[in-house]
Design an enzyme around this catalytic site. Structure first.
Site, short mmCIF file in Angstrom:
data_model
loop_
_atom_site.label_atom_id
_atom_site.label_comp_id
_atom_site.label_asym_id
_atom_site.label_seq_id
_atom_site.Cartn_x
_atom_site.Cartn_y
_atom_site.Cartn_z
N ASP A 34 0.82 -1.20 0.00
CA ASP A 34 0.00 0.00 0.00
C ASP A 34 0.86 1.27 0.00
O ASP A 34 2.01 1.24 0.45
CB ASP A 34 -0.90 -0.03 1.25
CG ASP A 34 -2.07 0.93 1.14
OD1 ASP A 34 -2.31 1.47 0.04
OD2 ASP A 34 -2.74 1.15 2.16
N ARG A 47 0.19 9.95 -9.43
CA ARG A 47 0.03 8.70 -8.68
C ARG A 47 0.60 7.49 -9.41
O ARG A 47 1.16 6.58 -8.79
CB ARG A 47 -1.46 8.46 -8.38
CG ARG A 47 -2.01 9.32 -7.27
CD ARG A 47 -3.50 9.10 -7.09
NE ARG A 47 -3.83 7.71 -6.74
CZ ARG A 47 -3.78 7.22 -5.50
NH1 ARG A 47 -3.43 7.98 -4.49
NH2 ARG A 47 -4.08 5.95 -5.28
N HIS A 51 2.96 3.76 -8.68
CA HIS A 51 2.72 2.36 -9.04
C HIS A 51 3.90 1.79 -9.79
O HIS A 51 4.28 0.63 -9.62
CB HIS A 51 1.43 2.22 -9.85
CG HIS A 51 0.21 2.60 -9.06
ND1 HIS A 51 -0.09 2.01 -7.86
CD2 HIS A 51 -0.77 3.51 -9.27
CE1 HIS A 51 -1.20 2.53 -7.37
NE2 HIS A 51 -1.63 3.46 -8.20
N SER A 79 -7.08 -5.17 -5.74
CA SER A 79 -8.23 -5.79 -5.10
C SER A 79 -9.47 -5.64 -5.98
O SER A 79 -9.51 -4.81 -6.90
CB SER A 79 -8.48 -5.16 -3.73
OG SER A 79 -9.18 -3.94 -3.88
N THR A 80 -10.48 -6.44 -5.67
CA THR A 80 -11.75 -6.35 -6.41
C THR A 80 -12.38 -4.98 -6.20
O THR A 80 -13.25 -4.58 -6.97
CB THR A 80 -12.72 -7.46 -5.95
OG1 THR A 80 -12.76 -7.49 -4.52
CG2 THR A 80 -12.28 -8.82 -6.46
N TRP A 83 -11.20 -1.32 -8.65
CA TRP A 83 -11.81 -0.88 -9.91
C TRP A 83 -12.51 0.47 -9.75
O TRP A 83 -12.77 1.15 -10.74
CB TRP A 83 -12.83 -1.91 -10.41
CG TRP A 83 -12.23 -3.24 -10.74
CD1 TRP A 83 -12.29 -4.38 -9.99
CD2 TRP A 83 -11.46 -3.57 -11.90
NE1 TRP A 83 -11.61 -5.40 -10.62
CE2 TRP A 83 -11.09 -4.94 -11.79
CE3 TRP A 83 -11.04 -2.85 -13.03
CZ2 TRP A 83 -10.33 -5.59 -12.76
CZ3 TRP A 83 -10.28 -3.50 -14.00
CH2 TRP A 83 -9.93 -4.86 -13.86
N LEU A 145 10.96 -20.36 -4.91
CA LEU A 145 9.98 -19.47 -4.28
C LEU A 145 8.69 -19.37 -5.09
O LEU A 145 8.73 -19.16 -6.31
CB LEU A 145 10.58 -18.06 -4.14
CG LEU A 145 9.62 -16.98 -3.60
CD1 LEU A 145 9.59 -17.01 -2.08
CD2 LEU A 145 10.00 -15.60 -4.09
N ARG A 208 -5.40 -1.91 8.78
CA ARG A 208 -6.58 -2.68 8.37
C ARG A 208 -6.15 -3.90 7.56
O ARG A 208 -5.04 -3.96 7.04
CB ARG A 208 -7.48 -1.83 7.45
CG ARG A 208 -8.18 -0.69 8.07
CD ARG A 208 -9.17 -0.09 7.08
NE ARG A 208 -8.53 0.58 5.97
CZ ARG A 208 -8.08 1.83 5.99
NH1 ARG A 208 -8.20 2.55 7.09
NH2 ARG A 208 -7.52 2.36 4.94
N SER A 210 -8.44 -4.96 5.03
CA SER A 210 -8.98 -4.59 3.71
C SER A 210 -9.36 -5.77 2.82
O SER A 210 -8.94 -5.84 1.66
CB SER A 210 -7.99 -3.67 2.98
OG SER A 210 -7.79 -2.49 3.71
N GLU A 221 0.79 -13.58 12.15
CA GLU A 221 1.40 -12.42 12.83
C GLU A 221 1.27 -11.21 11.91
O GLU A 221 1.53 -11.31 10.70
CB GLU A 221 2.88 -12.68 13.12
CG GLU A 221 3.14 -13.78 14.12
CD GLU A 221 2.71 -13.41 15.54
OE1 GLU A 221 2.65 -12.20 15.87
OE2 GLU A 221 2.43 -14.34 16.32
C1 V0D Z 1 0.67 -1.88 -8.49
C2 V0D Z 1 2.46 -2.14 -6.09
C3 V0D Z 1 3.81 -6.25 -10.45
C4 V0D Z 1 0.99 -2.40 -6.02
C5 V0D Z 1 3.21 -3.00 -7.05
C6 V0D Z 1 -2.20 -5.34 -12.25
C7 V0D Z 1 0.09 -2.11 -7.18
C8 V0D Z 1 2.99 -2.60 -8.48
C9 V0D Z 1 2.74 -6.90 -10.98
C10 V0D Z 1 2.66 -8.17 -11.67
C11 V0D Z 1 1.28 -4.02 -9.61
C12 V0D Z 1 1.55 -8.98 -11.58
C13 V0D Z 1 1.50 -10.20 -12.23
C14 V0D Z 1 2.57 -10.62 -12.98
C15 V0D Z 1 3.67 -9.84 -13.09
C16 V0D Z 1 3.73 -8.63 -12.44
C17 V0D Z 1 1.68 -6.09 -10.70
C18 V0D Z 1 -0.44 -5.32 -10.58
C19 V0D Z 1 -0.05 -4.19 -9.90
C20 V0D Z 1 -1.87 -5.52 -10.84
F1 V0D Z 1 2.51 -11.83 -13.60
N1 V0D Z 1 3.46 -5.12 -9.88
N2 V0D Z 1 2.14 -4.99 -10.02
N3 V0D Z 1 0.39 -6.26 -10.99
N4 V0D Z 1 1.66 -2.88 -8.92
#
Ligand code: V0D
Length: 254
Positions: A34, A47, A51, A79-80, A83, A145, A208, A210, A221
């Site tokens: 987050d 923003r 990301h 998360s769901t 959107w 992993l 939270r 969430s 934990e």
């Molecule tokens: C945004 C912070 C890697 C949180 C991290 C579409 C939200 C960066 C992936 C990722 C996101 C997912 C699957 C995969 C390869 C990479 C990713 C999302 C958001 C949701 F096979 N970062 N990341 N996917 N964020």
């Protein structure tokens, strides 16, 4: 610097992962990543820059987890409920797997990382799904992993669907209500083949859960830090593991 920004009293700086090798290493660590948007806003950036920065951090923490011998790293990526965010931001986030895949896949394949996804495909744009499924396919036979992306995931939806499956089986007469127990329920969750998380880390100061793995976190934990996800480094990750080890040592044998 990193130490004062946590909720806990006596903190110990962990400079090297060797310091953690005397204690128990959690098998399954889950992270709510987050604070990306707020990290960017704080720096006067859009923003989406947060990301992007958060995505870069995914690989760093994945490698740190692997090197510690953690078996499963679950990352809550979308998360769901997410959107509901502005369409531009959602579109950008949906582009991240497409961007992440070519940049990071070779190293992850070579490090024997097994990528998987917990969530629903519905609503996810085809190009995003393709990138994620590609990553899963490329790492299908890897035995290291497990990097589990909770992506378009929501716990109440997961639990409601498990319940619907039980109701159907009862209605069809293949399941007796007396047979319904925790095990019967848990095996209908999307995470049925994974152990429950030992440690949950949530960044950015929100205290939270969430709608994240409500069933699976029953005995987990919890570790909260004020740091935003893009500023949460390997060192902070080690500190969270150290904190986990202190708790286990304190309550484990008593
Ligand atoms: C945004 C912070 C890697 C949180 C991290 C579409 C939200 C960066 C992936 C990722 C996101 C997912 C699957 C995969 C390869 C990479 C990713 C999302 C958001 C949701 F096979 N970062 N990341 N996917 N964020």
């Amino acid at each position: 610097m990193s130490l004062k920004k946590t909720w806990f009293g006596r903190k110990k700086r962990i400079d090297s992962p060797e310091q953690l090798m005397h204690g128990q290493i959690p098998q399954h660590v889950a992270v709510i990543m987050d604070g990306n948007g707020r990290w960017a806003s704080k720096r006067g950036l859009p923003r989406v820059a947060g990301h992007h920065s958060g995505m870069k951090n995914v690989k760093k923490i994945t490698i740190a987890a692997d090197e510690l011998g953690i078996k499963i790293l679950t990352l809550y990526a979308f998360s769901t409920e997410n959107w509901k965010r502005p369409k531009d931001e959602v579109d950008y986030i949906m582009g991240l797997p497409v961007e992440f895949f070519p940049l990071e896949i070779e190293e992850l394949v070579q490090k024997n990382v097994h990528i998987r996804m917990t969530g629903w495909k519905e609503g996810v744009p085809p190009h995003t799904l393709e990138a994620v499924e590609n990553a899963i396919e490329r790492t299908r036979h890897n035995t290291g992993l497990i990097l589990n992306f909770a992506f378009n995931y929501g716990s109440r939806k997961e639990m409601t669907e498990a319940l619907r499956g039980i109701a159907r089986d009862v209605k069809q007469g293949v399941l007796d209500p007396e047979q319904i127990d925790e095990q019967e329920y848990a095996k209908r969750l999307k995470t049925s083949d994974l152990p429950d998380p030992d440690l949950l880390i949530r960044t950015s100061g929100e205290l939270r859960i969430s709608n994240f793995m409500l069933w699976q976190l029953a005995y987990t934990e919890l570790f909260f830090t004020d740091l935003y996800w893009p500023e949460f480094t390997e060192g902070h990750f080690y500190e969270a593991i150290y904190e986990y080890q202190q708790r286990i040592r304190r309550y484990g044998g008593l």
